[in-house]
Enzyme design. Structure first.
Site, short mmCIF file in Angstrom:
data_model
loop_
_atom_site.label_atom_id
_atom_site.label_comp_id
_atom_site.label_asym_id
_atom_site.label_seq_id
_atom_site.Cartn_x
_atom_site.Cartn_y
_atom_site.Cartn_z
N LYS A 22 -18.89 3.43 42.32
CA LYS A 22 -20.18 4.09 42.55
C LYS A 22 -21.33 3.18 42.13
O LYS A 22 -22.33 3.03 42.85
CB LYS A 22 -20.25 5.39 41.74
CG LYS A 22 -21.63 5.99 41.66
CD LYS A 22 -21.77 6.97 40.53
CE LYS A 22 -21.82 6.27 39.19
NZ LYS A 22 -22.04 7.19 38.06
N SER A 23 -21.19 2.56 40.97
CA SER A 23 -22.28 1.77 40.43
C SER A 23 -22.54 0.53 41.29
O SER A 23 -23.69 0.16 41.54
CB SER A 23 -21.95 1.35 38.99
OG SER A 23 -21.90 2.50 38.18
N ARG A 27 -25.96 0.08 43.68
CA ARG A 27 -26.78 -1.12 43.46
C ARG A 27 -26.87 -1.94 44.75
O ARG A 27 -27.93 -2.43 45.13
CB ARG A 27 -26.18 -1.98 42.35
CG ARG A 27 -26.50 -1.49 40.95
CD ARG A 27 -25.65 -2.24 39.94
NE ARG A 27 -26.00 -1.87 38.57
CZ ARG A 27 -25.70 -0.72 37.99
NH1 ARG A 27 -25.05 0.22 38.66
NH2 ARG A 27 -26.05 -0.48 36.73
N GLY A 94 -27.67 10.07 38.89
CA GLY A 94 -28.51 9.37 37.92
C GLY A 94 -28.98 8.03 38.47
O GLY A 94 -30.12 7.62 38.24
N SER A 194 -24.99 1.26 26.94
CA SER A 194 -24.23 0.95 28.17
C SER A 194 -24.55 -0.45 28.71
O SER A 194 -24.73 -0.63 29.93
CB SER A 194 -24.51 2.01 29.26
OG SER A 194 -24.19 3.29 28.82
N ASP A 309 -18.32 6.38 29.95
CA ASP A 309 -17.80 7.24 31.03
C ASP A 309 -16.29 7.46 30.90
O ASP A 309 -15.74 8.36 31.53
CB ASP A 309 -18.09 6.63 32.41
CG ASP A 309 -19.53 6.85 32.87
OD1 ASP A 309 -20.31 7.47 32.11
OD2 ASP A 309 -19.87 6.39 33.97
N ARG A 340 -21.27 15.82 27.15
CA ARG A 340 -19.84 15.54 27.32
C ARG A 340 -19.04 15.65 26.02
O ARG A 340 -17.86 15.99 26.05
CB ARG A 340 -19.65 14.15 27.95
CG ARG A 340 -20.05 14.18 29.41
CD ARG A 340 -19.98 12.83 30.07
NE ARG A 340 -19.97 13.01 31.53
CZ ARG A 340 -20.10 12.01 32.40
NH1 ARG A 340 -20.24 10.78 31.99
NH2 ARG A 340 -20.08 12.27 33.69
N ARG A 381 -16.20 14.25 35.62
CA ARG A 381 -15.31 13.57 34.67
C ARG A 381 -14.59 14.56 33.75
O ARG A 381 -13.51 14.26 33.25
CB ARG A 381 -16.08 12.53 33.85
CG ARG A 381 -16.70 11.47 34.73
CD ARG A 381 -16.96 10.17 34.04
NE ARG A 381 -17.71 9.31 34.95
CZ ARG A 381 -17.19 8.65 35.99
NH1 ARG A 381 -15.90 8.74 36.22
NH2 ARG A 381 -17.95 7.93 36.78
O1 LIG Z 1 -25.92 2.07 35.93
C1 LIG Z 1 -24.93 2.72 36.26
O2 LIG Z 1 -24.39 2.63 37.37
C2 LIG Z 1 -24.36 3.68 35.27
C3 LIG Z 1 -24.71 3.58 33.94
C4 LIG Z 1 -24.15 4.49 32.92
O3 LIG Z 1 -25.15 5.40 32.54
P1 LIG Z 1 -26.10 5.25 31.23
O4 LIG Z 1 -26.74 3.93 31.28
O5 LIG Z 1 -27.06 6.38 31.41
O6 LIG Z 1 -25.22 5.40 30.02
C5 LIG Z 1 -22.94 5.27 33.42
O7 LIG Z 1 -22.68 6.34 32.56
C6 LIG Z 1 -23.18 5.80 34.83
O8 LIG Z 1 -22.06 6.51 35.29
C7 LIG Z 1 -23.42 4.68 35.78
C1 LIG Z 2 -23.00 9.46 34.20
C2 LIG Z 2 -22.53 9.39 35.44
O1 LIG Z 2 -23.24 9.32 36.57
P1 LIG Z 2 -24.77 8.98 36.90
O2 LIG Z 2 -25.47 8.69 35.60
O3 LIG Z 2 -24.73 7.81 37.80
O4 LIG Z 2 -25.27 10.23 37.56
C3 LIG Z 2 -21.07 9.36 35.68
O5 LIG Z 2 -20.66 9.09 36.82
O6 LIG Z 2 -20.29 9.59 34.75
#
Ligand SMILES: O=C(O)C1=C[C@@H](OP(=O)(O)O)[C@@H](O)[C@H](O)C1
Ligand SMILES: C=C(OP(=O)(O)O)C(=O)O
EC number: 2.5.1.19
Length: 434
Positions: A22-23, A27, A94, A194, A309, A340, A381
């Site tokens: 996903k990340s 991006r 997010g 992170s 995560d 969580r 999750r």
């Molecule tokens: O940049 C990203 O793709 C992510 C960063 C992380 O979030 P945080 O930076 O809010 O911890 C992770 O938990 C999220 O699932 C994906």
């Molecule tokens: C935190 C998560 O997602 P996001 O922040 O990308 O919504 C996740 O996938 O666990």
């Protein structure tokens, strides 16, 4: 993670079909949308979060198509910041809520970003504050989050300190927008959580031609154009954690091709934690394999702040270990799709498992879970982690919302069952969860 001589791994370990990261997908979508010309993303993740991100980019003016089947996405970028007016729906993602406003701020016109109740409740203050200090006109909702209204007139850039104590995504969003500013950006984030996700951002920006340097903890991004790029997306390491954990608790084995020593994803370090818990782990240049040992070993305390995560994956199987497991450094995991730490603790207690939790930690004691109904809190999750506990314990655990896995892996239950037939696919798991 074992990178030296591989320990003996059973031949013919089943291969898990793990969808794209996903990340990396989101991006790459953003960077391709910012580049002039056409980029191709192979093996992208197709899930709620990436479909939402695609739709949002379309609203911002990028052209998205598929080149034949869904496993190659073509993105024809704008080549600069987008032009408003546009209303942008970020759904639960997010990444959309934090990556798209800085990109829009480098363009012109009015933009309104909004998302689900769940996303509205998540922190955006660090980002709004940084954009405001960079000269953008941003108005957030009471509480500092979405919906967010932005009057964009391009960004000069400059030097900025960002509060990334709640999410690294604030930094990643600003960094990806930085080449589109007039003078570039020097950024400092002293309380960054992170961190591996910021490294992923920088690595991908460089793949798309950006110039980024790090010195004394400060990141400097020079102004310039992105370059359209063809990219194959790695399998998602966070998603793979459920399958690696399933191998560890069943004594079976799982191999994931495409995830190896050169991975851009910090969450692959989850296999180090499984190795500490007694699993056999081999990571080569191109694959990762986990096989279960003689039961799960507990009696350790691990900082999972960089890979939060995956902390629920470990916490949910921890009752099956032979001694307590403590996880710390995960305070920011209270600010995600759900709180969580609280969600894991409450669900384990509903299974009769002894748990202690604090602001940034959780301790799980050994114990056979009792049958229970798991409250997923619309958090993919939580659903996936407790599915692995159900498989490993053989105890029926009923998920109240099995379909919420579609945020990152719509086919999760079917794939877990395919690899581990003892896992029963929940009823209604394909249903829309909203
Ligand atoms: O940049 C990203 O793709 C992510 C960063 C992380 O979030 P945080 O930076 O809010 O911890 C992770 O938990 C999220 O699932 C994906
Ligand atoms: C935190 C998560 O997602 P996001 O922040 O990308 O919504 C996740 O996938 O666990």
């Amino acid at each position: 993670m074992t990178t030296e001589a591989p320990r003996t791994v059973r031949e013919g370990t089943p291969v898990a079909r793990i969808p794209g990261s996903k990340s990396l997908t989101n991006r790459a979508l953003l960077l391709a949308a910012a580049a002039p010309g056409t980029s191709r993303l192979r093996a992208p993740l197709v899930s709620d979060d990436t479909v939402a991100f695609r739709t949002a980019l379309t609203a911002l003016g990028a052209r998205l198509g598929t080149d034949g089947p869904d496993d190659c996405w073509e993105v024809t970028g704008i080549g600069r910041g987008p032009a408003g007016p546009a209303r942008v729906w970020c759904a639960d993602a997010g990444t959309a809520g934090r990556f798209l406003p800085p990109f829009a701020a480098t363009g012109h016109g009015t933009f309104v970003f909004d998302g689900s109740e769940q996303l509205r409740a998540r922190p955006h203050g660090g980002l709004v504050d940084a954009l405001t200090r960079l000269g953008a006109r941003v108005r957030a909702a009471d509480g500092g989050g979405l919906p967010l209204r932005l009057e964009a007139a391009g960004l000069d850039g400059g030097e900025i300190t960002v509060d990334a104590s709640t999410s690294s995504q604030h930094v990643s969003g600003l960094l990806m927008a930085a080449p589109l500013t007039r003078h570039g950006l020097t950024l400092d984030a002293p309380a960054l959580v992170s961190r591996p996700y910021v490294d992923m951002t920088l690595a991908l920006m460089r793949r798309f031609g950006a110039r980024a340097d790090e010195s004394a903890g400060r990141l400097t991004i020079r102004p310039g154009r992105y370059r359209p790029t063809d990219l194959t997306i790695e399998p998602d390491a966070s998603t793979a954690s459920y399958f690696f954990a399933a191998a560890a608790v069943t004594g079976g084995g799982v191999t994931v091709p495409g995830l190896g020593t050169g991975s851009l994803q910090g969450d692959l370090r989850f296999v180090d934690v499984l190795a500490e818990a007694g699993a056999r782990v081999t990571v080569t240049a191109g694959t990762t394999t986990v096989t279960g040992g003689d039961g799960l070993r507990g009696g350790f305390d691990v900082d999972m702040g960089d890979i939060s995560d995956t902390f629920m994956t470990l916490a949910a199987i921890a009752p099956l270990a032979d001694a307590p497991v403590t996880i710390h450094g995960i305070g920011h995991a209270r600010l995600k799709e759900s709180d969580r730490i609280d969600a894991v603790a409450a669900n384990l207690r509903a299974c009769g498992v002894r748990v202690e939790d604090g602001p940034d930690r959780i301790t799980v004691h050994p114990g056979r879970p009792a049958p229970a109904r798991i409250t997923c809190r619309r958090d993919h999750r939580i659903a996936m982690s407790f599915s692995v506990l159900a498989l490993g314990s053989g105890v029926p655990l009923q998920l109240d919302d099995p379909g919420c896995v579609s945020k990152t892996f719509p086919g999760f239950h079917a794939e877990l069952h395919r690899l581990f037939p003892a896992y029963a696919i929940p009823e209604h798991s394909e249903e829309e969860h909203r």
